[in-house]
Design an enzyme around this catalytic site. Structure first.
Site, PDB file in Angstrom:
ATOM      1  N   GLU A  56       0.823  -1.198   0.000  1.00 23.71           N
ATOM      2  CA  GLU A  56       0.000   0.000   0.000  1.00 23.71           C
ATOM      3  C   GLU A  56       0.866   1.261   0.000  1.00 23.71           C
ATOM      4  O   GLU A  56       0.578   2.229  -0.721  1.00 23.71           O
ATOM      5  CB  GLU A  56      -0.919   0.027   1.237  1.00 23.71           C
ATOM      6  CG  GLU A  56      -1.820  -1.178   1.351  1.00 23.71           C
ATOM      7  CD  GLU A  56      -1.253  -2.260   2.241  1.00 23.71           C
ATOM      8  OE1 GLU A  56      -1.997  -2.747   3.113  1.00 23.71           O
ATOM      9  OE2 GLU A  56      -0.064  -2.607   2.077  1.00 23.71           O
ATOM     10  N   SER A 172      15.836 -45.715  -6.902  1.00 20.85           N
ATOM     11  CA  SER A 172      14.565 -45.124  -7.320  1.00 20.85           C
ATOM     12  C   SER A 172      14.681 -44.261  -8.566  1.00 20.85           C
ATOM     13  O   SER A 172      13.684 -43.708  -9.023  1.00 20.85           O
ATOM     14  CB  SER A 172      13.988 -44.276  -6.192  1.00 20.85           C
ATOM     15  OG  SER A 172      14.864 -43.202  -5.873  1.00 20.85           O
ATOM     16  N   ARG A 211      16.130 -26.953 -10.122  1.00 22.17           N
ATOM     17  CA  ARG A 211      16.941 -27.096 -11.327  1.00 22.17           C
ATOM     18  C   ARG A 211      16.024 -27.050 -12.552  1.00 22.17           C
ATOM     19  O   ARG A 211      15.582 -28.067 -13.073  1.00 22.17           O
ATOM     20  CB  ARG A 211      17.746 -28.397 -11.281  1.00 22.17           C
ATOM     21  CG  ARG A 211      18.726 -28.451 -10.124  1.00 22.17           C
ATOM     22  CD  ARG A 211      19.656 -29.643 -10.201  1.00 22.17           C
ATOM     23  NE  ARG A 211      18.953 -30.921 -10.174  1.00 22.17           N
ATOM     24  CZ  ARG A 211      18.526 -31.523  -9.065  1.00 22.17           C
ATOM     25  NH1 ARG A 211      18.704 -30.945  -7.884  1.00 22.17           N
ATOM     26  NH2 ARG A 211      17.911 -32.686  -9.132  1.00 22.17           N
ATOM     27  N   GLY A 289      12.635 -39.222   3.772  1.00 24.40           N
ATOM     28  CA  GLY A 289      12.196 -40.487   3.223  1.00 24.40           C
ATOM     29  C   GLY A 289      10.932 -41.015   3.878  1.00 24.40           C
ATOM     30  O   GLY A 289      10.165 -40.281   4.504  1.00 24.40           O
TER      31      GLY A 289
END
Length: 354
Positions: A56, A172, A211, A289
């Site tokens: 403002e 994974s 990234r 995890g």
């Protein structure tokens, strides 16, 4: 829709756009636009960060004396308390603004309607609730924290079609496609901190950075929730001076160790979340995890989940997203599915606990 409503919506959308690029936590993201009696925009601005002028004030300064008799559009109710900057409501009144259009009330206990009341007392016309849902979506972490006392915590994981986030040996990479992985980086780009457990630090050695090609915005703060074991001294995360949450005093190569209450050497999830919000991290992403995710899920601190389902079947027992025992169906939590969309060969599912 009337002409007046269309005009109010258009200027409020501009105010939202002015606020969106900035990372201001623990302060809210706020944008403001000043419009004169003829409908001309004569000032606008957004809050840049802690210690900077509020939106403002920036917009009214740009408008100068022409602000007298104007309409001020602001995404959030003007504040009434003295912090690092003076109360915005005083600046609005002193500038001679005639009409104030507000996107959403401020849930901060120091404001919470007091700003609107001051404007009414000063004789200004006040219009509330313009594009409120869009304003809340602009800064969900702020609203969640001020309304619950906890940061907004997002649980994110990627899994195979048969429910494993990793194979039994811990591997994974990569369950999901590049499109899904880039979307996950967009999640990182929009939060204050990314949280992992010590096990993920040891296994994956992540840097927890955004990234994305061409990205030049702020990087989230890396946070490690440490248990009883030692942390690897050569991990790449020390290059980024992380926050380490620990129940014990410990030395780390860089960053800071923050003491958190807990049991059996593991920081209590609710206490950890309170600490994160005290540090100014109101929007937090939990990336792993399974032990950390399971503990935080059962503690009830998760605000939402984002699951990436890869076009892959493990075909056996791997590692599940949440560690712990699923004893009986009555233990399952019912959630609301808030979004499903495809990303390359994969799917993203968003959900919120009911």
């Amino acid at each position: 829709m009337s002409r007046a409503v269309e005009v109010d919506d258009r200027h409020m959308r501009r105010a939202i756009g002015l606020a969106r690029p900035h990372r201001t936590h623990p302060n809210p993201r706020v944008g403001a636009v000043v419009v004169d009696r003829s409908g001309l925009v004569i000032g606008e601005g957004g809050h840049l960060g802690v210690g900077d002028d509020h939106a403002e004030v920036v917009a009214l300064r740009a408008a100068g004396r022409a602000a007298a008799g104007s309409t001020l559009y602001v995404t959030l109710e003007p504040c009434t308390h003295q912090g690092r900057t003076p109360p915005c409501v005083d600046a609005v009144i002193e500038a001679g603004v005639r009409r104030v259009v507000i996107g959403a009330g401020d849930p901060d206990a120091r404001v919470a309607g007091a700003g609107i009341a001051r404007l009414h007392e000063a004789g200004l016309e006040v219009v509330e609730g313009v594009l409120t849902a869009d304003v809340r979506e602009l800064d969900p972490g702020y609203f969640h924290h001020r309304e619950t006392g906890l940061p907004r915590v997002t649980l994110k994981y990627a899994m195979t079609l048969d429910g494993s986030v990793a194979a039994a040996d811990g591997t994974s990479q990569w369950i999901t496609s590049e499109e899904a992985r880039m979307d996950a980086h967009l999640l990182r780009a929009d939060v204050d901190a990314v949280v992992i457990g010590a096990g993920t630090l040891r296994t994956d050695d992540p840097r927890l950075t955004v990234r994305i090609a061409g990205y030049d915005g702020p990087q989230p703060i890396p946070v490690v929730v440490a248990g009883v074991g030692d942390l690897p001294e050569a991990a790449r995360i020390w290059e980024r001076e992380p926050v380490v949450l620990s129940t014990t005093d410990r030395k780390v190569p860089s960053g800071r160790v923050v003491h958190v209450e807990g049991a059996d050497g593991f920081p209590d999830p609710t206490s950890a979340c309170h600490i994160l919000s005290e540090l100014g991290y109101l929007d937090v992403l939990v990336e792993g995890g399974a032990k950390l995710a399971g503990e935080w899920w059962r503690a009830g601190v998760m605000s939402r989940g984002v699951v990436y389902i890869g076009a892959m079947v493990g075909g056996g027992s791997g590692i599940s997203p949440l560690a712990g025992v699923f004893q009986t169906i009555d233990d399952a939590a019912v959630v609301s599915l808030t979004g499903v969309r495809s990303l390359g060969t994969d799917y993203r599912i968003d959900f919120e606990p009911k």
